[in-house]
Design a protein around this motif. Structure first.
Motif, PDB file in Angstrom:
ATOM      1  N   PRO A  91      39.476 -42.668  49.041  1.00  0.00           N
ATOM      2  CA  PRO A  91      40.837 -42.895  48.538  1.00  0.00           C
ATOM      3  C   PRO A  91      40.900 -44.129  47.634  1.00  0.00           C
ATOM      4  O   PRO A  91      40.267 -45.147  47.912  1.00  0.00           O
ATOM      5  N   PHE A  92      41.630 -44.023  46.550  1.00  0.00           N
ATOM      6  CA  PHE A  92      41.806 -45.097  45.581  1.00  0.00           C
ATOM      7  C   PHE A  92      40.457 -45.735  45.215  1.00  0.00           C
ATOM      8  O   PHE A  92      40.254 -46.932  45.381  1.00  0.00           O
ATOM      9  N   PRO A  93      39.530 -44.951  44.698  1.00  0.00           N
ATOM     10  CA  PRO A  93      38.187 -45.469  44.438  1.00  0.00           C
ATOM     11  C   PRO A  93      38.113 -46.217  43.118  1.00  0.00           C
ATOM     12  O   PRO A  93      39.024 -46.141  42.285  1.00  0.00           O
ATOM     13  N   MET A  94      36.998 -46.913  42.908  1.00  0.00           N
ATOM     14  CA  MET A  94      36.703 -47.395  41.572  1.00  0.00           C
ATOM     15  C   MET A  94      35.939 -46.321  40.803  1.00  0.00           C
ATOM     16  O   MET A  94      36.200 -46.078  39.623  1.00  0.00           O
ATOM     17  N   ASN A  95      34.994 -45.694  41.495  1.00  0.00           N
ATOM     18  CA  ASN A  95      34.177 -44.657  40.878  1.00  0.00           C
ATOM     19  C   ASN A  95      34.331 -43.334  41.616  1.00  0.00           C
ATOM     20  O   ASN A  95      34.454 -43.307  42.842  1.00  0.00           O
ATOM     21  N   VAL A  96      34.297 -42.271  40.850  1.00  0.00           N
ATOM     22  CA  VAL A  96      34.389 -40.910  41.360  1.00  0.00           C
ATOM     23  C   VAL A  96      33.131 -40.177  40.913  1.00  0.00           C
ATOM     24  O   VAL A  96      32.533 -40.516  39.886  1.00  0.00           O
ATOM     25  N   TRP A  97      32.734 -39.160  41.673  1.00  0.00           N
ATOM     26  CA  TRP A  97      31.533 -38.395  41.361  1.00  0.00           C
ATOM     27  C   TRP A  97      31.897 -36.926  41.275  1.00  0.00           C
ATOM     28  O   TRP A  97      32.677 -36.422  42.082  1.00  0.00           O
ATOM     29  N   ALA A  98      31.328 -36.243  40.274  1.00  0.00           N
ATOM     30  CA  ALA A  98      31.697 -34.843  40.069  1.00  0.00           C
ATOM     31  C   ALA A  98      30.584 -34.096  39.342  1.00  0.00           C
ATOM     32  O   ALA A  98      29.937 -34.646  38.447  1.00  0.00           O
ATOM     33  N   PRO A  99      30.364 -32.837  39.697  1.00  0.00           N
ATOM     34  CA  PRO A  99      29.474 -31.999  38.902  1.00  0.00           C
ATOM     35  C   PRO A  99      30.143 -31.655  37.579  1.00  0.00           C
ATOM     36  O   PRO A  99      31.371 -31.650  37.477  1.00  0.00           O
ATOM     37  N   TYR A 100      29.333 -31.375  36.565  1.00  0.00           N
ATOM     38  CA  TYR A 100      29.928 -30.925  35.309  1.00  0.00           C
ATOM     39  C   TYR A 100      29.180 -29.714  34.775  1.00  0.00           C
ATOM     40  O   TYR A 100      27.955 -29.667  34.767  1.00  0.00           O
ATOM     41  N   THR A 101      29.967 -28.718  34.387  1.00  0.00           N
ATOM     42  CA  THR A 101      29.429 -27.453  33.901  1.00  0.00           C
ATOM     43  C   THR A 101      29.429 -27.377  32.379  1.00  0.00           C
ATOM     44  O   THR A 101      28.731 -26.548  31.807  1.00  0.00           O
ATOM     45  N   GLU A 102      30.237 -28.207  31.733  1.00  0.00           N
ATOM     46  CA  GLU A 102      30.389 -28.170  30.283  1.00  0.00           C
ATOM     47  C   GLU A 102      29.631 -29.336  29.648  1.00  0.00           C
ATOM     48  O   GLU A 102      29.244 -30.282  30.333  1.00  0.00           O
ATOM     49  N   PRO A 103      29.415 -29.312  28.342  1.00  0.00           N
ATOM     50  CA  PRO A 103      28.787 -30.450  27.668  1.00  0.00           C
ATOM     51  C   PRO A 103      29.512 -31.752  27.975  1.00  0.00           C
ATOM     52  O   PRO A 103      30.729 -31.776  28.160  1.00  0.00           O
ATOM     53  N   ALA A 104      28.760 -32.840  28.022  1.00  0.00           N
ATOM     54  CA  ALA A 104      29.319 -34.124  28.445  1.00  0.00           C
ATOM     55  C   ALA A 104      30.523 -34.536  27.622  1.00  0.00           C
ATOM     56  O   ALA A 104      31.458 -35.168  28.140  1.00  0.00           O
ATOM     57  N   LYS A 105      30.548 -34.187  26.347  1.00  0.00           N
ATOM     58  CA  LYS A 105      31.654 -34.609  25.488  1.00  0.00           C
ATOM     59  C   LYS A 105      32.916 -33.788  25.700  1.00  0.00           C
ATOM     60  O   LYS A 105      33.980 -34.154  25.194  1.00  0.00           O
ATOM     61  N   ASN A 106      32.832 -32.709  26.457  1.00  0.00           N
ATOM     62  CA  ASN A 106      33.988 -31.844  26.703  1.00  0.00           C
ATOM     63  C   ASN A 106      34.801 -32.404  27.861  1.00  0.00           C
ATOM     64  O   ASN A 106      34.315 -32.464  28.995  1.00  0.00           O
ATOM     65  N   PRO A 107      36.053 -32.815  27.630  1.00  0.00           N
ATOM     66  CA  PRO A 107      36.837 -33.386  28.738  1.00  0.00           C
ATOM     67  C   PRO A 107      37.229 -32.360  29.807  1.00  0.00           C
ATOM     68  O   PRO A 107      37.561 -32.748  30.913  1.00  0.00           O
ATOM     69  N   PHE A 108      37.176 -31.081  29.479  1.00  0.00           N
ATOM     70  CA  PHE A 108      37.387 -30.039  30.486  1.00  0.00           C
ATOM     71  C   PHE A 108      36.014 -29.714  31.097  1.00  0.00           C
ATOM     72  O   PHE A 108      35.505 -28.610  30.977  1.00  0.00           O
ATOM     73  N   TYR A 109      35.426 -30.714  31.756  1.00  0.00           N
ATOM     74  CA  TYR A 109      33.982 -30.664  31.986  1.00  0.00           C
ATOM     75  C   TYR A 109      33.545 -29.882  33.223  1.00  0.00           C
ATOM     76  O   TYR A 109      32.362 -29.585  33.357  1.00  0.00           O
ATOM     77  N   TYR A 110      34.461 -29.577  34.137  1.00  0.00           N
ATOM     78  CA  TYR A 110      34.106 -28.671  35.232  1.00  0.00           C
ATOM     79  C   TYR A 110      35.021 -27.467  35.148  1.00  0.00           C
ATOM     80  O   TYR A 110      36.237 -27.597  35.302  1.00  0.00           O
ATOM     81  N   ASN A 111      34.433 -26.321  34.905  1.00  0.00           N
ATOM     82  CA  ASN A 111      35.197 -25.079  34.811  1.00  0.00           C
ATOM     83  C   ASN A 111      34.685 -24.126  35.881  1.00  0.00           C
ATOM     84  O   ASN A 111      33.510 -23.748  35.885  1.00  0.00           O
ATOM     85  N   TYR A 112      35.580 -23.742  36.765  1.00  0.00           N
ATOM     86  CA  TYR A 112      35.186 -22.931  37.916  1.00  0.00           C
ATOM     87  C   TYR A 112      34.536 -21.614  37.523  1.00  0.00           C
ATOM     88  O   TYR A 112      33.738 -21.058  38.276  1.00  0.00           O
TER      89      TYR A 112
END
Length: 764
Positions: A53-74
């Motif tokens: 909760p209220f982190p400084m850093n978050v971690w996430a998988p990404y399916t799209e190119p790094a420059k794409n802000p819609f970077y995880y698409n189910y």
């Protein structure tokens, strides 16, 4: 894959369980909620945020190119890595990213080359844990978070050439491999604005065992045996011997201040703890947080939706401060590029979150809320303006001066560990200062017009009517602060301008609309037309944005009966759209049409409070029915679980409050308006250990109406609840019914007061 399969996987993820029969609340929250989105249609525009909760850093998988802000698409079936992320919204985009990815067989470093197929059946997402089997990589990747770091574990399917690839992303990054310490240190600088020239994210990664081979890389070449590299876009790779153990673990932390601070944080937050220990600590933290509200009854899916929403509510804002060697909070300022003592939170838009997110923090997490308020004033000290949209510094997005609302709401609710005098002075400054050209979201766009003629005119000022309405509400919040501080001159001035909403309300037609600088109304008015003088909506949505003076709005729209009929009209008017100055359908329009609730556009913020306004005109049963309808139709825990952008916690916080049965319609006051409790019982555990319980009798999906109420055993016959009544603990009980007799809480003394009415009363 069907949503039910996702939920089954979540229930089997092996977190700390309360009992064999009842999963821990953390297991009910689904980080995949809202991830089935595209730029043209938002089911949340979220990503699976693995964090505390209220982190400084978050971690996430990404399916799209790094420059794409819609970077995880189910809907995609390849993962390119697990990244450190701070993205508040795809419309704002990310910053300070780097990622890790396992690779088997032939070394592959570029994101397209190393991308691995995966199946959602082999993906587990939990607030404090993420795991996925990567089919191409022939490995399972796991991550579990701390506030500023994480522990990773990569388990390879078979012995052979086993790599871990670090990508430090583009925009001038650097890496250094230190084989003697099983360590990589580096810097990533990628951003999308809101940072000074010396911005850097220093990271440190320590592995649990030696590597046999290493190297660095750029998108153009790999450099085996090279330990250090700085360029536009760099990374590193490590090769491990998996002939024995097939598991490789590492611990990670980062700092915006220095590499030494990153290492200090790593030792403090993880130290010698192994992956499973960090995992258990993360689960325990989430269980403690989510158990601040314990719901009982309802369906399992309703509980999943509730805790998924609660989880989303507290992922933002992000801490931007760290603890130094003396354990003092310090932060790198995104405004002046210097290190300061104190607190700062970021990655949030107040235009969204002033409505329900921050009132939720004020109720459940007042200590954190106090730190947020201190950080707001720190931003003012270092930049000259109160923030509006932060990521990490000022971003030119949305409208209004809603830091006014945050500060006033915290102050009214007893959070006063920040400088109230400075807060009021900052409000006076921003209310009277034209927004700078490079960021119209701070200061006040159209300030001179607003002061001189009492509104922002169109077309001189874009989104002028929406801005006028929000400035008026924010001025009300400033008046509340001034009154509390005994500043009568400022109170009178702000109270006067809080009524400026009347200058854009055309009483003859019963709508707010664009107004010219000469006083005339803009031509060719159509309440279904989007844009122009409105922000992401039309007049059907914005006419209700008079949070501070609903009783006054009722009178100007013809009285109780006419006002109720006008509210009904929102739902009964067809969901027709005139695209106006947008020139084409935008996703908010499409989502309103898809919801099929007339002109009610819950997928965006301006109208989300409107359902609760029936309480002001003695028709609370309509609030109750509509609140239940929205919860049932427009929310679920699945990847398509939202009806629009989730927006850094606001969409979720609306559900959390509404499911409990009350809502903070006008932040800056101490009133919550009554809706329709969804569960048989909801227990709020307050910071001091006191409990406030909302009980219902005879509740069910077809029983949304309140027949009778009791507060601490005494008759409760009103449609509002005071903040003090909650925080001192107690029990509120409602008898729920399938029909309404139109009697409960309809008498004048049972109606909400209204902010301007309270403001006019003598100071206590």
């Amino acid at each position: 894959m069907k949503p039910t399969l996702i939920l089954s996987a979540l229930s089997l993820c092996g977190m700390i369980a309360a009992s064999a029969a009842e999963p821990a609340v953390v297991d009910l929250a689904n980080p995949l909620q809202g991830t089935d989105s595209t730029g043209g249609y938002s089911h949340g525009n979220t990503f699976p945020a693995i964090a505390l909760p209220f982190p400084m850093n978050v971690w996430a998988p990404y399916t799209e190119p790094a420059k794409n802000p819609f970077y995880y698409n189910y809907r995609q079936n390849k993962i390119r890595g697990i990244r450190q992320t701070h993205q508040p919204s795809p419309w704002i985009a990310d910053y300070a990213n780097f990622s890790l990815m396992p690779v088997s067989g032939k070394l592959a470093v570029k994101e397209d080359d190393r991308a691995s197929t995966f199946r959602h059946e082999a993906e587990i997402a939990n607030p404090g844990y993420y795991s996925v089997h990567l089919d191409t990589a022939k490995a399972t990747a796991e991550v579990t978070p701390t506030e500023r770091g994480a522990s990773f574990r990569f388990t390879f399917d078979e012995a052979g050439d086993s790599y871990v690839v670090l990508d430090a992303f583009a925009n001038n990054s650097s890496v250094e491999i230190i084989p003697s310490e099983n360590k990589i240190v580096g810097i990533c600088r990628n951003n999308n604005g809101g940072v000074p020239e010396n911005f850097a994210n220093h990271f440190v990664i320590v592995f649990d065992r030696p590597f046999t081979t290493y190297g660095t890389w750029t998108p153009e070449a790999t450099h085996e045996g090279e330990a250090k590299l700085a360029d536009k876009h760099v990374g590193a790779y490590l090769k491990f011997d998996t002939s024995g153990s097939k598991s490789v673990s590492c611990k990670v932390a980062s700092s915006y201040i220095s590499p030494e601070q990153a290492l200090l944080t790593l030792d403090r937050e993880i130290g010698q703890a192994d992956f499973d220990t960090v995992h258990k600590q993360a689960a325990a933290k989430w269980n403690e947080t989510l158990n601040r509200i314990k719901v009982e009854g309802g369906t399992l899916e309703q509980q999943r939706t509730f805790y998924s929403a609660f989880y989303r509510s507290v992922i933002f804002p992000h801490r931007f401060f760290e603890y130094d060697a003396k354990n003092k909070p310090v932060y790198f300022s995104p405004f002046d590029g210097k290190v300061h003592e104190g607190y700062f939170y970021t990655d949030t838009g107040y235009w969204d979150t002033f409505r329900a997110s921050h009132p939720l923090y004020n109720l459940l997490f007042p200590e954190i809320s106090g730190q947020i308020m201190q950080g707001i004033l720190n931003a003012y000290d270092q930049s000259g303006y109160l923030p509006s949209w932060l990521s990490p510094g000022h971003r030119d997005c949305m409208i209004g001066n809603h830091a006014f609302s945050l500060l006033a709401d915290a102050w009214v609710k007893g959070i006063r560990n920040f400088d109230g005098e400075k807060a009021l002075a900052a409000m006076v400054h921003d209310a009277n200062t034209q927004a700078p050209e490079n960021c119209k979201a701070i200061g006040r766009d159209g300030a001179e017009f607003y002061k001189k003629i009492g509104y922002a005119p169109y077309p001189e000022i874009k989104e002028s009517t929406a801005k006028t309405l929000e400035y008026a509400y924010d001025d009300f919040c400033a008046a509340v602060m001034a009154k509390s501080l005994g500043k009568t001159t400022e109170q009178a001035a702000f109270a006067k301008s809080a009524m400026n909403y009347t200058n854009v309300l055309d009483e003859k037609i019963g709508f707010v609309r664009g107004r010219k600088s000469d006083g005339g109304w803009c031509d060719n008015f159509d309440p279904t037309e989007w844009g122009g003088p409105f922000t992401e909506g039309n007049s059907w949505h914005w006419t209700w944005s008079v949070f501070q003076d609903i009783p006054g709005l009722v009178k100007k729209l013809g009285g109780d009966k006419a006002f109720g009929e006008k509210l009904d009209g929102v739902f009964y008017t067809p969901p027709d759209v005139k695209v106006g100055t947008y020139g084409q359908m935008i996703h908010e329009m499409t989502e309103m049409v898809s919801a099929n609730m007339g002109q009610y556009a819950h997928g965006n913020q301006p109208i989300q409070h409107m359902i609760y306004l029936y309480n002001y005109v003695g028709q609370p049963w309509k609030t109750q029915a509509r609140a239940r309808e929205v919860m049932a139709r427009l929310y679920q825990s699945t990847p398509d679980g939202f009806c629009g952008d989730e927006d850094t916690g606001q969409m979720s916080a609306w559900y959390v409050f509404s499911a409990m049965g009350f809502y903070p319609m006008c932040p800056g006051t101490d009133e919550y308006l009554i809706g329709s409790p969804l569960f048989d019982k909801a227990t709020i555990t307050l910071p001091d250990g006191k409990k406030f319980v909302i009980n219902t009798k005879n509740n069910g999906p077809q029983r949304p109406y309140i027949g009778d109420g009791l507060l601490n055993g005494k008759s409760f016959d009103r449609t509002y609840l005071k903040h003090e009544e909650i925080v001192k603990g107690g029990e509120l009980t409602f008898d729920m019914r399938s029909t309404t007799d139109h009697k409960w809480a309809t008498a004048p003394e049972g109606l909400p007061t209204g902010g301007m009415t309270e403001l006019a009363k003598p100071a206590k």
